[in-house]
Design an enzyme around this catalytic site. Structure first.
Site, PDB file in Angstrom:
ATOM      1  N   ARG A  20      30.469   8.531 -58.149  1.00 14.95           N
ATOM      2  CA  ARG A  20      29.819   9.632 -58.880  1.00 14.95           C
ATOM      3  C   ARG A  20      30.847  10.304 -59.787  1.00 14.95           C
ATOM      4  O   ARG A  20      30.580  10.611 -60.925  1.00 14.95           O
ATOM      5  CB  ARG A  20      29.218  10.639 -57.909  1.00 14.95           C
ATOM      6  CG  ARG A  20      27.831  10.278 -57.401  1.00 14.95           C
ATOM      7  CD  ARG A  20      27.747   8.899 -56.743  1.00 14.95           C
ATOM      8  NE  ARG A  20      26.441   8.611 -56.213  1.00 14.95           N
ATOM      9  CZ  ARG A  20      26.062   8.866 -54.963  1.00 14.95           C
ATOM     10  NH1 ARG A  20      26.915   9.389 -54.091  1.00 14.95           N
ATOM     11  NH2 ARG A  20      24.837   8.573 -54.573  1.00 14.95           N
TER      12      ARG A  20
ATOM     13  N   ASP B 130      28.208   2.544 -56.879  1.00 19.25           N
ATOM     14  CA  ASP B 130      26.961   3.280 -56.689  1.00 19.25           C
ATOM     15  C   ASP B 130      26.176   3.220 -57.998  1.00 19.25           C
ATOM     16  O   ASP B 130      26.607   2.561 -58.952  1.00 19.25           O
ATOM     17  CB  ASP B 130      27.235   4.736 -56.255  1.00 19.25           C
ATOM     18  CG  ASP B 130      26.157   5.240 -55.303  1.00 19.25           C
ATOM     19  OD1 ASP B 130      24.973   5.196 -55.684  1.00 19.25           O
ATOM     20  OD2 ASP B 130      26.488   5.661 -54.180  1.00 19.25           O
TER      21      ASP B 130
ATOM     22  N   HIS C 143      21.323   1.627 -54.359  1.00 21.68           N
ATOM     23  CA  HIS C 143      22.437   2.260 -55.084  1.00 21.68           C
ATOM     24  C   HIS C 143      23.163   1.237 -55.961  1.00 21.68           C
ATOM     25  O   HIS C 143      24.398   1.159 -55.959  1.00 21.68           O
ATOM     26  CB  HIS C 143      23.421   2.899 -54.086  1.00 21.68           C
ATOM     27  CG  HIS C 143      22.882   4.155 -53.465  1.00 21.68           C
ATOM     28  ND1 HIS C 143      22.703   5.326 -54.174  1.00 21.68           N
ATOM     29  CD2 HIS C 143      22.484   4.437 -52.192  1.00 21.68           C
ATOM     30  CE1 HIS C 143      22.227   6.274 -53.372  1.00 21.68           C
ATOM     31  NE2 HIS C 143      22.069   5.751 -52.165  1.00 21.68           N
TER      32      HIS C 143
ATOM     33  N   ASP D 115      22.176   2.076 -47.233  1.00 24.79           N
ATOM     34  CA  ASP D 115      21.404   3.312 -47.168  1.00 24.79           C
ATOM     35  C   ASP D 115      20.436   3.420 -48.339  1.00 24.79           C
ATOM     36  O   ASP D 115      20.614   2.776 -49.371  1.00 24.79           O
ATOM     37  CB  ASP D 115      22.350   4.527 -47.197  1.00 24.79           C
ATOM     38  CG  ASP D 115      23.165   4.580 -48.485  1.00 24.79           C
ATOM     39  OD1 ASP D 115      23.731   3.541 -48.855  1.00 24.79           O
ATOM     40  OD2 ASP D 115      23.225   5.646 -49.116  1.00 24.79           O
ATOM     41  N   GLU D 116      19.447   4.252 -48.146  1.00 26.34           N
ATOM     42  CA  GLU D 116      18.562   4.720 -49.215  1.00 26.34           C
ATOM     43  C   GLU D 116      18.150   3.609 -50.177  1.00 26.34           C
ATOM     44  O   GLU D 116      18.422   3.678 -51.374  1.00 26.34           O
ATOM     45  CB  GLU D 116      19.259   5.854 -49.990  1.00 26.34           C
ATOM     46  CG  GLU D 116      19.590   7.034 -49.093  1.00 26.34           C
ATOM     47  CD  GLU D 116      20.323   8.162 -49.822  1.00 26.34           C
ATOM     48  OE1 GLU D 116      20.094   9.316 -49.467  1.00 26.34           O
ATOM     49  OE2 GLU D 116      21.141   7.882 -50.727  1.00 26.34           O
TER      50      GLU D 116
ATOM     51  N   TRP E  16      24.563   8.647 -40.139  1.00 27.76           N
ATOM     52  CA  TRP E  16      24.687   9.806 -41.036  1.00 27.76           C
ATOM     53  C   TRP E  16      23.466  10.689 -41.037  1.00 27.76           C
ATOM     54  O   TRP E  16      23.550  11.890 -41.240  1.00 27.76           O
ATOM     55  CB  TRP E  16      25.027   9.350 -42.462  1.00 27.76           C
ATOM     56  CG  TRP E  16      23.917   8.698 -43.222  1.00 27.76           C
ATOM     57  CD1 TRP E  16      23.504   7.401 -43.131  1.00 27.76           C
ATOM     58  CD2 TRP E  16      23.083   9.303 -44.217  1.00 27.76           C
ATOM     59  NE1 TRP E  16      22.476   7.164 -43.988  1.00 27.76           N
ATOM     60  CE2 TRP E  16      22.194   8.306 -44.687  1.00 27.76           C
ATOM     61  CE3 TRP E  16      23.003  10.586 -44.779  1.00 27.76           C
ATOM     62  CZ2 TRP E  16      21.233   8.549 -45.670  1.00 27.76           C
ATOM     63  CZ3 TRP E  16      22.055  10.832 -45.764  1.00 27.76           C
ATOM     64  CH2 TRP E  16      21.178   9.829 -46.198  1.00 27.76           C
TER      65      TRP E  16
ATOM     66  N   TYR F 247      29.623  16.559 -43.617  1.00 32.42           N
ATOM     67  CA  TYR F 247      29.397  16.308 -45.046  1.00 32.42           C
ATOM     68  C   TYR F 247      30.193  17.342 -45.832  1.00 32.42           C
ATOM     69  O   TYR F 247      29.801  18.492 -45.962  1.00 32.42           O
ATOM     70  CB  TYR F 247      27.883  16.328 -45.350  1.00 32.42           C
ATOM     71  CG  TYR F 247      27.350  14.920 -45.257  1.00 32.42           C
ATOM     72  CD1 TYR F 247      27.667  14.145 -44.148  1.00 32.42           C
ATOM     73  CD2 TYR F 247      26.631  14.329 -46.298  1.00 32.42           C
ATOM     74  CE1 TYR F 247      27.272  12.828 -44.066  1.00 32.42           C
ATOM     75  CE2 TYR F 247      26.219  13.010 -46.213  1.00 32.42           C
ATOM     76  CZ  TYR F 247      26.548  12.267 -45.096  1.00 32.42           C
ATOM     77  OH  TYR F 247      26.178  10.954 -45.014  1.00 32.42           O
ATOM     78  N   PHE F 248      31.342  16.886 -46.319  1.00 27.11           N
ATOM     79  CA  PHE F 248      32.248  17.827 -46.971  1.00 27.11           C
ATOM     80  C   PHE F 248      31.798  18.166 -48.393  1.00 27.11           C
ATOM     81  O   PHE F 248      32.475  18.908 -49.096  1.00 27.11           O
ATOM     82  CB  PHE F 248      33.684  17.294 -46.936  1.00 27.11           C
ATOM     83  CG  PHE F 248      34.329  17.337 -45.566  1.00 27.11           C
ATOM     84  CD1 PHE F 248      33.694  17.917 -44.475  1.00 27.11           C
ATOM     85  CD2 PHE F 248      35.601  16.815 -45.370  1.00 27.11           C
ATOM     86  CE1 PHE F 248      34.293  17.969 -43.215  1.00 27.11           C
ATOM     87  CE2 PHE F 248      36.222  16.865 -44.118  1.00 27.11           C
ATOM     88  CZ  PHE F 248      35.570  17.438 -43.038  1.00 27.11           C
ATOM     89  N   ASP F 249      30.635  17.613 -48.804  1.00 25.21           N
ATOM     90  CA  ASP F 249      30.063  18.077 -50.076  1.00 25.21           C
ATOM     91  C   ASP F 249      29.177  19.300 -49.840  1.00 25.21           C
ATOM     92  O   ASP F 249      28.698  19.905 -50.794  1.00 25.21           O
ATOM     93  CB  ASP F 249      29.286  16.959 -50.788  1.00 25.21           C
ATOM     94  CG  ASP F 249      28.179  16.331 -49.947  1.00 25.21           C
ATOM     95  OD1 ASP F 249      28.237  16.423 -48.684  1.00 25.21           O
ATOM     96  OD2 ASP F 249      27.250  15.746 -50.534  1.00 25.21           O
TER      97      ASP F 249
ATOM     98  N   TRP G 282      31.090  13.151 -50.711  1.00 19.79           N
ATOM     99  CA  TRP G 282      30.288  12.640 -51.830  1.00 19.79           C
ATOM    100  C   TRP G 282      30.623  13.484 -53.043  1.00 19.79           C
ATOM    101  O   TRP G 282      30.792  14.704 -52.933  1.00 19.79           O
ATOM    102  CB  TRP G 282      28.797  12.731 -51.469  1.00 19.79           C
ATOM    103  CG  TRP G 282      28.468  11.902 -50.266  1.00 19.79           C
ATOM    104  CD1 TRP G 282      28.272  12.353 -48.992  1.00 19.79           C
ATOM    105  CD2 TRP G 282      28.339  10.480 -50.225  1.00 19.79           C
ATOM    106  NE1 TRP G 282      28.025  11.283 -48.161  1.00 19.79           N
ATOM    107  CE2 TRP G 282      28.047  10.128 -48.883  1.00 19.79           C
ATOM    108  CE3 TRP G 282      28.423   9.464 -51.183  1.00 19.79           C
ATOM    109  CZ2 TRP G 282      27.857   8.808 -48.485  1.00 19.79           C
ATOM    110  CZ3 TRP G 282      28.227   8.154 -50.781  1.00 19.79           C
ATOM    111  CH2 TRP G 282      27.949   7.828 -49.452  1.00 19.79           C
TER     112      TRP G 282
ATOM    113  N   GLU H  32      29.058  13.957 -56.225  1.00 20.50           N
ATOM    114  CA  GLU H  32      28.161  14.335 -57.320  1.00 20.50           C
ATOM    115  C   GLU H  32      28.643  15.620 -58.008  1.00 20.50           C
ATOM    116  O   GLU H  32      28.594  15.747 -59.228  1.00 20.50           O
ATOM    117  CB  GLU H  32      26.734  14.579 -56.794  1.00 20.50           C
ATOM    118  CG  GLU H  32      25.996  13.334 -56.362  1.00 20.50           C
ATOM    119  CD  GLU H  32      26.128  13.058 -54.862  1.00 20.50           C
ATOM    120  OE1 GLU H  32      27.182  13.416 -54.268  1.00 20.50           O
ATOM    121  OE2 GLU H  32      25.193  12.473 -54.283  1.00 20.50           O
TER     122      GLU H  32
HETATM  123  C1  TNX Z   1      23.207  10.715 -49.065  1.00 18.44           C
HETATM  124  S1  TNX Z   1      25.064   9.620 -46.922  1.00 18.44           S
HETATM  125  C2  TNX Z   1      23.840   9.573 -49.514  1.00 18.44           C
HETATM  126  C3  TNX Z   1      24.709   9.633 -50.705  1.00 18.44           C
HETATM  127  C4  TNX Z   1      24.708  11.005 -51.319  1.00 18.44           C
HETATM  128  C5  TNX Z   1      24.775  12.041 -50.225  1.00 18.44           C
HETATM  129  C6  TNX Z   1      24.901  13.439 -50.703  1.00 18.44           C
HETATM  130  C7  TNX Z   1      24.499   8.352 -47.606  1.00 18.44           C
HETATM  131  C8  TNX Z   1      24.666   7.134 -46.858  1.00 18.44           C
HETATM  132  N1  TNX Z   1      23.862   8.411 -48.798  1.00 18.44           N
HETATM  133  O1  TNX Z   1      24.326   8.655 -51.627  1.00 18.44           O
HETATM  134  O2  TNX Z   1      25.814  11.111 -52.162  1.00 18.44           O
HETATM  135  O3  TNX Z   1      23.613  11.936 -49.428  1.00 18.44           O
HETATM  136  O4  TNX Z   1      25.160  14.336 -49.653  1.00 18.44           O
END
Ligand code: TNX
Length: 607
Positions: A156, A185, A259, A322-323, A389, A415-417, A465, A467
């Protein structure tokens, strides 16, 4: 005169850590510490007797004292030896400090950590000038978990090699040993791959970036500024070698099947619709276009992973997982046919098929995969390690299925963001709330697991993360001091954890070191300063303590924001508020290098 100056310097350097602190200022708290009244003076004349085969260990010690080199029979010596008095776990060490000798014993890794402990006991100077003193003690120490991780998202926002090295320095200082490097990503591909040059030529760049976060006031706002960056193969090797010197293993993450927009922008044939044009994302979140589970994609990923495994000698390759939205796979005739052909249940089954196939390939090269907990959906690949996570449920389920687990739940302050306080003075971030106390309180071993299942918890990790992390200074601001809390969770026995001792007795010394070394970090508010609140009464006494050794607390009662030109706290502050009136009591902490805490504000009302 010279003598006087030296003795003053020595006096100033004598360790005066809080009497009540059982751990002599050390973070992470060691397994056991016995203090004595001895003091060892470490100076340019201290001899080093390195009985190990690792010359780097002596070099590390020498780098600590300026002008090091001379040795004399009259001064003490530091002995490094692989011979321990008891049998210790692999990374453990024994440290004995008397007035004449320091003995650090363990494996070479153990000694490396013993030396970190010596440095953590030293006072606030960055490079310790002519001399400093160490308190007499006997320490036995070893980690609670084998996996002590910190993650950095360079997709990011990109952080160049010198910043990554500083990150690794910090990790080693606090005995963390796994660096999870999130290299690809939607918003950028950051690692050079010889066979696919367009990944970095095209995939490392995006047209612009989102301004602000997803709050309403930033709707549709972009910075109209192209953004990019990547690491060459040489740079990757340099980081891996640097980490190895610090006893850190680097775990690269190559995201799949989701991603993946940056990769698709370079090679659209890897998508389910090659006629579409793809661009590296300019905003954050989750995107529908993902890798298609085609032979072309597997061929590509195997090639990429082959190059990655050449560059990263460590056992683990993180494959993301993920995601991954299933929209593109649902629309694709190819994917639907594949589900039928392979007798899979649905698109989740297809994701399992995808990950299992990649795992088989990675295993065949002698490496193992780690994946985010979504790789459990639809059935987990046989040998995968799970990074939990989305809470702890994934980790619990995986441990019950006898899979190794790394705990990194956002809900555990890892989550240090996420924001470090609820104050509006915190910088822009994704939201959330992960104050130091929350990170510290996390325990990676869920009560839901029985003794057998607990063995699968390899350790713990925190994630940064990026962003909303646009600069190196913000990287360090977000990880410090929470990383020190993580380090104690990852290393120290649970029974040794005590937030008050950690934050009030030991953290101030560690922050003074970081301050002197020039790191940016979040300066905690003064201990005892009344937070955003209204207090009723006519007489108030505020007893405060600085969260950073050597920092000054300034305060005002006139409603103005305090600065260095305002009153400095030296003793408990008395404030009298006449009947029917109000005062506003504000404080700020300003450190020796000029870093500032948030301003605390309390209204004192006698109305
Ligand atoms: C979830 S944690 C994500 C990241 C994002 C993050 C922001 C994870 C495996 N995927 O793509 O940056 O949340 O907190």
């Amino acid at each position: 005169m010279k003598k006087l100056i030296t003795s003053i310097a020595l006096l100033a350097a004598v360790n005066t850590f809080g009497q009540n602190d059982p751990y002599i200022g050390i973070i992470p708290a060691p397994v056991s510490v016995h203090k004595t009244s001895d003091i060892f003076k470490w100076d340019v004349a201290t001899a080093i007797d390195n009985k190990t085969n690792d010359t780097a260990l002596a070099g590390l010690l020498k780098s600590a004292v300026k002008g090091f080199g001379a040795s004399s029979k009259n001064s003490g010596r530091i002995i490094l030896t692989n011979k321990t008095t008891t049998q210790l776990p692999e990374e453990g060490y024994e440290l004995r400090i008397t007035s004449t000798e320091v003995i650090v014993a363990g494996t070479n890794t153990g000694i490396f950590y013993g030396i970190q402990t010596l440095f953590r006991m030293a006072q606030g100077a960055a490079t310790y000038d002519a001399a400093f003193s160490l308190p007499g003690c006997d320490i036995t120490d070893y980690p609670r978990f084998a996996y002590r991780g910190l993650h950095l998202d360079v997709a990011r926002h990109f952080f160049p090699v010198p910043v990554v090295k500083q990150y690794l320095d910090l990790m080693a200082s606090y005995k963390l040993n796994r660096f999870h490097w999130h290299l690809t990503d939607d918003q950028g591909w950051r690692i050079e791959i010889k066979k696919y040059p367009k990944l970095t030529q095209i995939g490392s760049r995006r047209a612009e970036s989102k301004v602000g976060n997803f709050a309403k006031e930033y709707d549709g706002m972009y910075d109209n500024t192209p953004y990019g960056g990547f690491y060459t193969r040489e740079e990757i090797k340099e980081v891996v070698a640097y980490a190895a010197q610090k006893h850190i293993t680097v775990i690269p993450e190559i995201e799949m099947p989701g991603h993946a927009l940056a990769a698709l922008s370079a090679y659209p044939e890897l998508s389910c619709d090659a006629n579409k044009t793809y661009h590296a994302a300019t905003t954050w979140g989750v995107f529908e276009d993902v890798y298609c589970p085609s032979e072309t994609t597997f061929h590509f990923l195997e090639d990429v992973l082959t190059e990655v495994m050449e560059l990263f000698p460590g056992k683990y390759i993180h494959i993301g997982g993920d995601e991954c939205p299933k929209d593109a796979w649902k629309k694709s005739a190819f994917c639907q046919q594949l589900i039928k052909d392979k007798k899979l249940k649905d698109e989740n089954g297809l994701q399992s098929y995808f990950v299992a196939r990649i795992e088989k390939f990675v295993n065949s090269k002698g490496h193992s995969i780690i994946g985010w907990d979504e790789i459990l959906d639809g059935g987990v690949a046989p040998n995968a390690t799970i990074m939990s996570w989305r809470g702890e449920e994934g980790g619990i389920a995986a441990a019950k299925q006898q899979h190794n687990v790394i705990m990194t739940p956002g809900s555990g302050g890892l989550y240090f963001d996420h924001a470090q306080s609820k104050s509006k003075q915190e910088p822009l971030c994704i939201g959330g709330y992960a104050p130091l106390s929350k990170t510290y309180a996390y325990d990676p071993v869920p009560a839901a697991l029985n003794a057998d299942q607990r063995k699968y918890i390899m350790g713990v990790q925190a994630n940064l993360w990026s962003e909303y992390v646009t600069t190196p200074d913000k990287v360090f601001f977000m990880v410090l001091p929470r990383m020190l809390a993580l380090s104690e969770t990852a290393w120290s026995p649970a029974a040794n954890k005590d937030f008050t001792d950690f934050s009030e007795n030991r953290l101030p010394w560690q922050l003074a070191q970081l301050d002197a070394k020039g790191y940016n970090y979040r300066v905690p508010e003064a201990y005892g300063a009344p937070g955003d609140t209204i207090l009723k009464g006519g007489e108030f006494t505020f007893k405060m303590e600085s969260p950073v050794h050597g920092a000054v607390i300034h305060y005002t009662i006139d409603g103005y924001d305090p600065k260095e030109t305002d009153l400095a706290y030296t003793r408990p502050v008395k404030v009298t508020v006449p009947k029917g009136q109000k005062r506003t009591f504000k404080t700020i902490v300003i450190t020796p290098s000029g870093h500032r805490s948030n301003i605390t504000t309390a209204v004192l009302s006698n109305e």
